[in-house]
Motif scaffolding. Sequence first.
Motif, PDB file in Angstrom:
ATOM      1  N   ALA A   1      12.512  -3.692 -10.132  1.00  9.05           N
ATOM      2  CA  ALA A   1      11.578  -3.814 -11.257  1.00  9.05           C
ATOM      3  C   ALA A   1      10.347  -2.931 -11.093  1.00  9.05           C
ATOM      4  CB  ALA A   1      11.143  -5.268 -11.419  1.00  9.05           C
ATOM      5  N   THR A   2       9.969  -2.635  -9.848  1.00  8.95           N
ATOM      6  CA  THR A   2       8.688  -1.949  -9.619  1.00  8.95           C
ATOM      7  C   THR A   2       8.815  -0.593  -8.937  1.00  8.95           C
ATOM      8  OG1 THR A   2       8.360  -2.961  -7.437  1.00  8.95           O
ATOM      9  CG2 THR A   2       7.552  -4.192  -9.381  1.00  8.95           C
ATOM     10  N   GLY A   3       9.958  -0.327  -8.318  1.00 12.29           N
ATOM     11  CA  GLY A   3      10.106   0.907  -7.558  1.00 12.29           C
ATOM     12  C   GLY A   3       9.552   0.831  -6.148  1.00 12.29           C
ATOM     13  N   ALA A   4       8.959  -0.300  -5.791  1.00  6.98           N
ATOM     14  CA  ALA A   4       8.419  -0.466  -4.438  1.00  6.98           C
ATOM     15  C   ALA A   4       9.557  -0.626  -3.435  1.00  6.98           C
ATOM     16  CB  ALA A   4       7.508  -1.678  -4.391  1.00  6.98           C
ATOM     17  N   VAL A   5       9.244  -0.410  -2.164  1.00  8.10           N
ATOM     18  CA  VAL A   5      10.198  -0.596  -1.066  1.00  8.10           C
ATOM     19  C   VAL A   5       9.704  -1.751  -0.203  1.00  8.10           C
ATOM     20  CG1 VAL A   5      11.235   0.442   0.972  1.00  8.10           C
ATOM     21  CG2 VAL A   5      10.820   1.842  -1.067  1.00  8.10           C
TER      22      VAL A   5
ATOM     23  N   ARG B   1      -0.095  -7.445  -3.959  1.00  5.99           N
ATOM     24  CA  ARG B   1      -0.574  -8.391  -4.978  1.00  5.99           C
ATOM     25  C   ARG B   1       0.496  -8.589  -6.057  1.00  5.99           C
ATOM     26  NH1 ARG B   1      -5.281 -11.407  -3.901  1.00  5.99           N
ATOM     27  NH2 ARG B   1      -6.515 -10.204  -2.418  1.00  5.99           N
ATOM     28  N   ALA B   2       1.153  -7.507  -6.426  1.00  2.00           N
ATOM     29  CA  ALA B   2       2.210  -7.603  -7.436  1.00  2.00           C
ATOM     30  C   ALA B   2       3.376  -8.440  -6.923  1.00  2.00           C
ATOM     31  CB  ALA B   2       2.693  -6.207  -7.822  1.00  2.00           C
ATOM     32  N   PHE B   3       3.643  -8.352  -5.616  1.00  2.94           N
ATOM     33  CA  PHE B   3       4.729  -9.161  -5.049  1.00  2.94           C
ATOM     34  C   PHE B   3       4.405 -10.645  -5.161  1.00  2.94           C
ATOM     35  CE2 PHE B   3       7.302 -11.308  -1.953  1.00  2.94           C
ATOM     36  CZ  PHE B   3       8.533 -10.683  -2.077  1.00  2.94           C
ATOM     37  N   PHE B   4       3.166 -11.013  -4.897  1.00  7.60           N
ATOM     38  CA  PHE B   4       2.798 -12.430  -5.045  1.00  7.60           C
ATOM     39  C   PHE B   4       2.875 -12.856  -6.508  1.00  7.60           C
ATOM     40  CE2 PHE B   4       1.220 -11.973  -0.734  1.00  7.60           C
ATOM     41  CZ  PHE B   4       1.533 -13.212  -0.189  1.00  7.60           C
ATOM     42  N   GLN B   5       2.595 -11.937  -7.409  1.00  8.54           N
ATOM     43  CA  GLN B   5       2.780 -12.237  -8.821  1.00  8.54           C
ATOM     44  C   GLN B   5       4.264 -12.444  -9.130  1.00  8.54           C
ATOM     45  OE1 GLN B   5       0.325 -12.824 -11.012  1.00  8.54           O
ATOM     46  NE2 GLN B   5       1.884 -13.379 -12.540  1.00  8.54           N
TER      47      GLN B   5
ATOM     48  N   GLY C   1       8.977 -10.752 -15.894  1.00 10.87           N
ATOM     49  CA  GLY C   1       7.866 -10.110 -16.588  1.00 10.87           C
ATOM     50  C   GLY C   1       7.541  -8.736 -16.017  1.00 10.87           C
ATOM     51  N   ASP C   2       6.616  -8.047 -16.643  1.00 10.79           N
ATOM     52  CA  ASP C   2       6.192  -6.714 -16.208  1.00 10.79           C
ATOM     53  C   ASP C   2       5.286  -6.854 -14.990  1.00 10.79           C
ATOM     54  OD1 ASP C   2       5.484  -4.090 -15.922  1.00 10.79           O
ATOM     55  OD2 ASP C   2       4.228  -3.995 -17.722  1.00 10.79           O
ATOM     56  N   LEU C   3       5.711  -6.255 -13.888  1.00 13.81           N
ATOM     57  CA  LEU C   3       4.958  -6.364 -12.638  1.00 13.81           C
ATOM     58  C   LEU C   3       4.234  -5.070 -12.279  1.00 13.81           C
ATOM     59  CD1 LEU C   3       7.727  -8.254 -10.626  1.00 13.81           C
ATOM     60  CD2 LEU C   3       5.648  -9.256 -11.589  1.00 13.81           C
ATOM     61  N   GLY C   4       4.444  -4.023 -13.074  1.00 18.47           N
ATOM     62  CA  GLY C   4       3.808  -2.745 -12.790  1.00 18.47           C
ATOM     63  C   GLY C   4       4.752  -1.778 -12.105  1.00 18.47           C
ATOM     64  N   ASN C   5       4.260  -0.547 -11.913  1.00 18.52           N
ATOM     65  CA  ASN C   5       5.057   0.508 -11.282  1.00 18.52           C
ATOM     66  C   ASN C   5       4.438   0.863  -9.936  1.00 18.52           C
ATOM     67  OD1 ASN C   5       6.424   2.786 -10.492  1.00 18.52           O
ATOM     68  ND2 ASN C   5       6.347   3.796 -12.481  1.00 18.52           N
TER      69      ASN C   5
ATOM     70  N   GLU D   1       5.941   2.873  -2.909  1.00 13.74           N
ATOM     71  CA  GLU D   1       5.001   2.134  -2.059  1.00 13.74           C
ATOM     72  C   GLU D   1       5.767   1.112  -1.204  1.00 13.74           C
ATOM     73  OE1 GLU D   1       1.259   0.836  -3.534  1.00 13.74           O
ATOM     74  OE2 GLU D   1       1.355   2.158  -5.300  1.00 13.74           O
ATOM     75  N   VAL D   2       5.341   0.965   0.040  1.00 14.75           N
ATOM     76  CA  VAL D   2       6.047   0.121   1.001  1.00 14.75           C
ATOM     77  C   VAL D   2       5.276  -1.189   1.207  1.00 14.75           C
ATOM     78  CG1 VAL D   2       6.857  -0.078   3.382  1.00 14.75           C
ATOM     79  CG2 VAL D   2       7.064   2.103   2.166  1.00 14.75           C
ATOM     80  N   ILE D   3       6.019  -2.297   1.163  1.00 14.93           N
ATOM     81  CA  ILE D   3       5.481  -3.611   1.482  1.00 14.93           C
ATOM     82  C   ILE D   3       6.223  -4.128   2.705  1.00 14.93           C
ATOM     83  CG2 ILE D   3       5.137  -5.981   0.699  1.00 14.93           C
ATOM     84  CD1 ILE D   3       5.294  -4.915  -2.170  1.00 14.93           C
ATOM     85  N   THR D   4       5.509  -4.422   3.779  1.00 11.40           N
ATOM     86  CA  THR D   4       6.145  -4.949   4.984  1.00 11.40           C
ATOM     87  C   THR D   4       6.006  -6.468   5.014  1.00 11.40           C
ATOM     88  OG1 THR D   4       4.091  -4.567   6.207  1.00 11.40           O
ATOM     89  CG2 THR D   4       5.796  -2.857   6.327  1.00 11.40           C
ATOM     90  N   ILE D   5       7.101  -7.132   5.380  1.00 14.49           N
ATOM     91  CA  ILE D   5       7.137  -8.590   5.449  1.00 14.49           C
ATOM     92  C   ILE D   5       7.680  -8.989   6.818  1.00 14.49           C
ATOM     93  CG2 ILE D   5       8.064 -10.716   4.457  1.00 14.49           C
ATOM     94  CD1 ILE D   5       8.362  -9.329   1.803  1.00 14.49           C
TER      95      ILE D   5
END
Length: 446
Positions: free
Chosen positions: A70-74, A350-354, A36-40, A44-48
């Motif tokens: 899908a989102t362009g995030a890193v 939040r989008a990652f959890f989605q 699904g659409d998760l946004g753009n 933006e960086v997400i650390t795990i």
Amino acid sequence: MSFSNKFLSGAAVAALSMSFAGMAQADVCDTPSKLGDLGNFAGEVITIAGSMEGKDEEMLLNTVSCFEKATGAVVQYSGSRDFAALVVADLRSNNAPNIAIFPQPGLAADMAKEGHLVPLGDDLANWMSDNYGAGSSWVDLGTYADSDGKEDFYGFAFKMDLKSLVWYSPEQFEDNGYEIPATMEELIALSDQMVADGNTPWCIGVESGNATGWTATDWMEDLMLRTTSPENYDRWVSNDLPFNSPEVLNAMEVYGQFSRNDDYVAGGASSVATTFFGDAPKGLFSSPASCLMHRQASFIPAFFPKKGEEVANGEADFFYFPPYASANLGNPVLGAGTLWTMAKDSPATRAFFQYMTEASAHEAWMSQGTFLTAHKGADLNAYATPALRKQGEILSNATTFRFDASDLMPGAIGAGAFWSEMTAFANGQDAKTTGDNIQAAWDAIK
């Protein structure tokens, strides 16, 4: 993490992906279900942070790459065997990652209580309750109290392990005309029939060096879920239901009906305490077979003579360790899993959890192997092997899921008295004394 769960997260990799290894791997993001659409979130960086390394880390990175595309995030992942110590230090020093992946619910609960985790919200909790097999069990596993005692949903279960399995040789069953039992009553009747036919039903071994006894605790946990309510299981874990209570002693006596019965156990009951747990299932493959069934978690094919090839070529298979029909407790499952928590909030996080609610996210990892999910919407055809698919079906069909109890108990009990006293039980100590001794150890640390 218990001794057993180290194998669930390690040796299971080789065992369950055996038939998939070496195949040309397609794009893992090309999944049966549409994303699904998760946004753009470009740039933006997400650390795990987590404990997964090696092959598991590779598969994790492949899976999160689908979110990045899908989102362009890193997404930046940091994995370490020392995760438990490192993440506590980072959280307490305000150096939190966006997401922390806990293999231990107790540690996640501790961090939530200290105020280091961010609630995921009712929407995700409700989604999980509706879309996971035994969904409310998973929500409960990830729900903790904060510093004010207010309970919220913090832990999103993603990547699970399964323990409620019985391994067997299909050829032996076919030759003897045995059928897979659907209830515990049928399993006991089958065991009795095997004895009457001159066969030995079970191979059981609890020897494991300094961790001797842990396999017996897994038997106990599975039987607690089949002889008493999930609520009593939870009370047992917290010691609200003492180890010497009638409910716990009953489960121990049932375990004894299997493990302390000379007719039931290869080598006789006296061999249980001295048989290395990894050698126990080899009796399924001896000629003639020294046993016909072995209750153990999903990792055990790594200890088979051919290191798991038996599963791929049909020499070995498994069935669900069944419930008592008379107990009316549904389809309980014992296992483990990783809980993904948010330690630093952001829209991209939040989008990652989605993303993790999307069937596609589960299917991306399913296709690579070593991944099980209770997501009822994920396409079972995405699993890398038939064995994984069958285990996934057991998880998605579960009505109750409970985490390994010894992992949730204080270390002095779950990896101490529980292990040692169950070994004493294997050596002939009666159930009442065993329960009294474990309870005394627990009372001593209160």
